[in-house]
Design an enzyme around this catalytic site. Structure first.
Site, PDB file in Angstrom:
ATOM      1  N   ASP A 112      -1.978 -12.827   6.324  1.00 48.37           N
ATOM      2  CA  ASP A 112      -1.098 -11.761   5.653  1.00 48.37           C
ATOM      3  C   ASP A 112       0.259 -11.846   6.379  1.00 48.37           C
ATOM      4  O   ASP A 112       0.540 -12.071   7.401  1.00 48.37           O
ATOM      5  CB  ASP A 112      -1.647 -10.285   6.204  1.00 48.37           C
ATOM      6  CG  ASP A 112      -0.924  -9.028   5.451  1.00 48.37           C
ATOM      7  OD1 ASP A 112      -0.893  -8.836   4.331  1.00 48.37           O
ATOM      8  OD2 ASP A 112      -0.295  -8.303   6.331  1.00 48.37           O
TER       9      ASP A 112
ATOM     10  N   GLU B 297      -0.227 -15.948   2.743  1.00 42.16           N
ATOM     11  CA  GLU B 297       0.398 -15.093   1.942  1.00 42.16           C
ATOM     12  C   GLU B 297       1.984 -15.359   2.317  1.00 42.16           C
ATOM     13  O   GLU B 297       2.257 -14.655   3.512  1.00 42.16           O
ATOM     14  CB  GLU B 297       0.289 -13.861   1.860  1.00 42.16           C
ATOM     15  CG  GLU B 297       0.793 -12.938   1.063  1.00 42.16           C
ATOM     16  CD  GLU B 297       1.343 -11.432   1.463  1.00 42.16           C
ATOM     17  OE1 GLU B 297       1.650 -10.494   0.720  1.00 42.16           O
ATOM     18  OE2 GLU B 297       1.085 -11.369   2.714  1.00 42.16           O
TER      19      GLU B 297
END
Ligand code: GLC
Length: 537
Positions: free
Chosen positions: A213, A272
């Site tokens: 993330d 990401e």
């Protein structure tokens, strides 16, 4: 496969991975929130879709200030989602079905309820407890102005002032997202050591990889300069930005790669990273760093041949430079669903069908966001009272936020919650029209989106030209995107809304239509917003 030895290519170079948004996939206990037991019961559906792996969004203990991306304990399962035993059972079942499991790792910030952050609040300025986060004194004589002008990704400022243990207003802490998500300081050795232990914990439980993330956010300029005058306050990751995509992040990933490589099997990372260009993205995928990263330029490209083609070209060229495959994605839990982005209604659906065939024909891997295989549109009509995304609240409703792509998916029946769970509850309300879009309705309909996805994924496994490898563009005419792959495969997408003629000599010798995203005319023309796969089958 071209140029790659099929027998030895690692699975992640060409995997299709299904994103399970845990809150909204399947609810086993009837509380209206999806859970691990629900996912477990639906794994055969995922297997039958024809994907290689699932990515599970965060299921860890969390106050849910940002739908689980605010983790208060990294080595456990939140009671609303189940237990560690449920997790182990899920991994066992998935592996039994031949599906790999990727979990979400949230390293940029913890929850404000994490024991480390509580300890930081209870400790004083300059303490080792505060040093794990980014605490600074405020500006101005009373220290009542934030340390700099950085903004939160969810709206508003990126700094919140704390009340010191003695009751007076004190230091400020940085949160690039919600105030409930304090940023960690990745120059701190304890932080680094802790995350390596977290990786090991899940690797030992058998996970096949991690989705990282906000991989572009971990490093901050120690000088903490104001953005004004140099960078947009909530703008993209431009080179030299003080908190996005800084070169120091790469050292963290080299350390993680050493950890994952020390485990048997082909464990993998997907980043990401919202960065400025595919060239910057490629830096994350150098051979001693992460394995793959979402190529978001494809998701962001508009529905026209030139912009899609350049997104593909730029990604493939940059990633080839480091030997990494591209990883295509059309939707996820942070962006409006692509049926709606592409025009909504029938037109959006036609284009989404064509986009799926384009994506699955491109070299590399791909992600499918739960519900896209059902052609779900963005839910734009949610009542304000139902909304949960912090973006909605922090912008005073100016931005609706991401709840519209997170609505629980419809499985069966004609009334909400459409088989999502055993009770009528669903944490976000589903539109009544979704009765037409249930898995049950689509499974037996040869013209449904679900059938198209199943057919495409089964062909993708079967056709040697698809998956990892290369493509060669074919000039087929304006508004047409066409490329061939060896052996004997051609994908043509008509981006225009009217039919197009395709010259017969463009087709590979002996190849016929193996799949089309919509009915094709007998005269060989390709209707508007339609993709066709030709192959020798
Ligand atoms: C990532 C997640 C998003 C989350 C944010 C903060 O962008 O995908 O859902 O809000 O990180 O953790």
């Amino acid at each position: 496969m071209t140029g790659v030895d099929a027998a030895s290519a690692p699975w992640w170079r060409e995997a299709v991975i299904y994103q399970v948004y845990v809150r909204s996939f399947a609810d086993a206990d009837g509380d209206g929130v999806g859970d691990l037991a629900g996912i477990r019961s639906r794994l055969p559906y995922v297997r039958a879709l024809g994907v290689d792996a699932v990515w599970l969004t965060p299921f860890y203990p969390s106050p849910q200030a940002d739908a689980g991306y605010d983790v208060s304990e990294y080595r456990d399962v939140a009671p609303i989602f189940g237990t560690l035993d449920d997790f182990d059972g899920l991994v066992r079942d998935a592996h039994g079905l031949g599906l790999r499991v990727i979990v979400d790792l949230v390293p940029n910030h913890t929850s404000a309820e994490h024991p480390w952050f509580r300890a930081a609040l209870a400790a004083s300025a300059g303490s080792p407890e505060r040093a794990r986060y980014i605490f600074r004194d405020g500006r101005g004589s009373g220290g009542d102005t934030p340390p700099n002008d950085w903004g939160s990704n969810f709206g508003g400022g990126a700094w919140t002032r704390v009340t010191e243990p003695d009751g007076v207003p004190g230091q400020w802490y940085l949160h690039l997202f919600a105030p409930e998500q304090p940023d960690l300081d990745w120059t701190n050795e304890e932080v680094r050591a802790e995350f390596e232990l977290i990786l090991r914990f899940w690797l030992e439980r058998g996970v096949d990889g991690f989705r990282v993330d906000v991989a572009h956010g971990l490093a901050k300029d120690p000088e903490m300069p104001d953005l004004a005058g140099n960078w947009a306050v909530s703008g993209p990751a431009l080179e030299g930005h003080p908190h996005w995509d800084r070169d120091e992040v790469h050292d963290v990933y080299r350390g993680w790669r050493r950890v994952s490589d020390s485990y048997p099997g082909e464990r993998t990372f997907v980043a990401e990273a919202w960065v400025q260009s595919p060239k910057r993205l490629a830096l994350y995928l150098r051979p001693d760093e992460l394995h793959t990263a979402f190529t978001f330029n494809f998701l962001l490209a508009s529905w026209d041949a030139a912009s899609l083609r350049s997104a593909v070209d730029e990604s493939m060229a940059a990633l080839a430079g480091v030997g990494a495959p591209a990883t295509w994605v059309l939707s996820n839990h942070d962006v409006a669903r692509h049926v709606t982005r592409y025009g909504d209604g029938q037109l959006g659906t036609r284009r989404a069908r064509a986009a799926a065939l384009l994506m699955f024909a491109l070299p590399g891997g791909a992600y499918v966001y739960q519900g896209e295989e059902l052609g779900l549109p963005e839910v734009t009509e949610l009542p304000d009272g139902a909304r949960q995304d912090p973006t909605f609240f922090r912008t005073g409703g100016a931005e609706l936020g991401r709840d519209g792509c997170r609505v629980p998916i419809p499985w069966s029946g004609s009334e909400p919650p459409f088989g999502f769970g055993p009770s009528a509850a669903s944490w976000l309300p589903q539109p009544r029209e979704w009765a037409e879009l249930t898995v049950e309705r689509q499974a037996s309909d040869p013209g449904s989106m679900l059938t198209l996805y199943r057919n495409a994924l089964s062909l993708r496994r079967r056709l040697p030209a698809l998956g990892d490898g290369q493509l060669a563009w074919v000039e087929a005419g304006q508004d047409l995107l066409a490329f061939s792959r060896e052996p004997g495969f051609l994908c043509i997408v008509n981006l225009a809304d009217r039919p197009a003629d395709v010259a017969k000599e463009l087709l590979p010798t002996g190849a016929g239509v193996v799949l089309a995203s919509g009915p094709i005319d007998a005269d060989g023309r390709i209707p508007g917003a339609t993709a066709v796969w030709f192959a020798r089958d």
